[in-house]
Design a protein around this motif. Sequence first.
Motif, short mmCIF file in Angstrom:
data_model
loop_
_atom_site.label_atom_id
_atom_site.label_comp_id
_atom_site.label_asym_id
_atom_site.label_seq_id
_atom_site.Cartn_x
_atom_site.Cartn_y
_atom_site.Cartn_z
N ASN A 108 0.82 -1.21 0.00
CA ASN A 108 0.00 0.00 0.00
C ASN A 108 0.86 1.26 0.00
O ASN A 108 0.54 2.23 -0.69
N ALA A 109 1.95 1.25 0.75
CA ALA A 109 2.81 2.44 0.82
C ALA A 109 3.41 2.74 -0.55
O ALA A 109 3.45 3.90 -0.98
N LEU A 111 2.26 1.80 -3.54
CA LEU A 111 1.20 2.20 -4.46
C LEU A 111 0.77 3.64 -4.19
O LEU A 111 0.53 4.41 -5.14
N SER A 112 0.69 4.02 -2.93
CA SER A 112 0.32 5.38 -2.57
C SER A 112 1.39 6.37 -3.02
O SER A 112 1.08 7.42 -3.61
N ALA A 113 2.65 6.05 -2.77
CA ALA A 113 3.75 6.93 -3.19
C ALA A 113 3.80 7.03 -4.70
O ALA A 113 4.06 8.10 -5.26
N SER A 114 3.56 5.93 -5.39
CA SER A 114 3.57 5.92 -6.85
C SER A 114 2.46 6.81 -7.39
O SER A 114 2.67 7.57 -8.35
N ALA A 115 1.29 6.74 -6.79
CA ALA A 115 0.17 7.58 -7.23
C ALA A 115 0.48 9.05 -6.98
O ALA A 115 0.19 9.90 -7.82
N THR A 116 1.08 9.36 -5.84
CA THR A 116 1.45 10.74 -5.52
C THR A 116 2.48 11.25 -6.52
O THR A 116 2.38 12.37 -7.02
#
Length: 183
Positions: A108-109, A111-116
């Motif tokens: 999740n971390a 994927l979240s950083a990638s989206a940001t």
Amino acid sequence: MDPASQDINLNSPNKGLDVDHSDNLSDVHVEGAVRNAANPLPPGLTEEEAQELRTELTKVEEEINTLRQVLSAKERHAIELKRKLGLSPLNELKQNLTKSWQDVQTSNAYLSASATLDDITHSEAYKKTQETLSQAGQKTSAALTTVGSAISKKLGDMRALPFSNSFSSNYSIRHSISMPAMR
């Protein structure tokens, strides 16, 4: 073989062998004293119960030793199988790293950083900064090319001059060799 007379210390060279306690004064029975002063019985425990516990302890320690031997044999067998399959520690490390990287990419971390990061790369500020840095890089590259060309031209000009003309009339190689260095 009486379990009470066995040496049950796992590090002892006498493990499992009868040990002569005849010179051990702690086993001498004295009226009103506990049988073994070095290892007194806990309150409420009879000599018979203590003997049963010692016997059970001996059996458990023997089982532990057997399990250690079995584990060691299994580990050697696993190493031999890996060797036959061509699995080296380096290959295992590569597989572990690949699996770990896949785990990171699905976390999740990550994927979240990638989206940001994706949001940032599509922002106007990022695009303007990227464009400015690109232009600065192109201009720097052009300037360095110009400087390189100028240096190359100057070196070419110096090569074209005869060797004797490359030094001033006041300074010669002979002069530099014959004059001692200033100290």
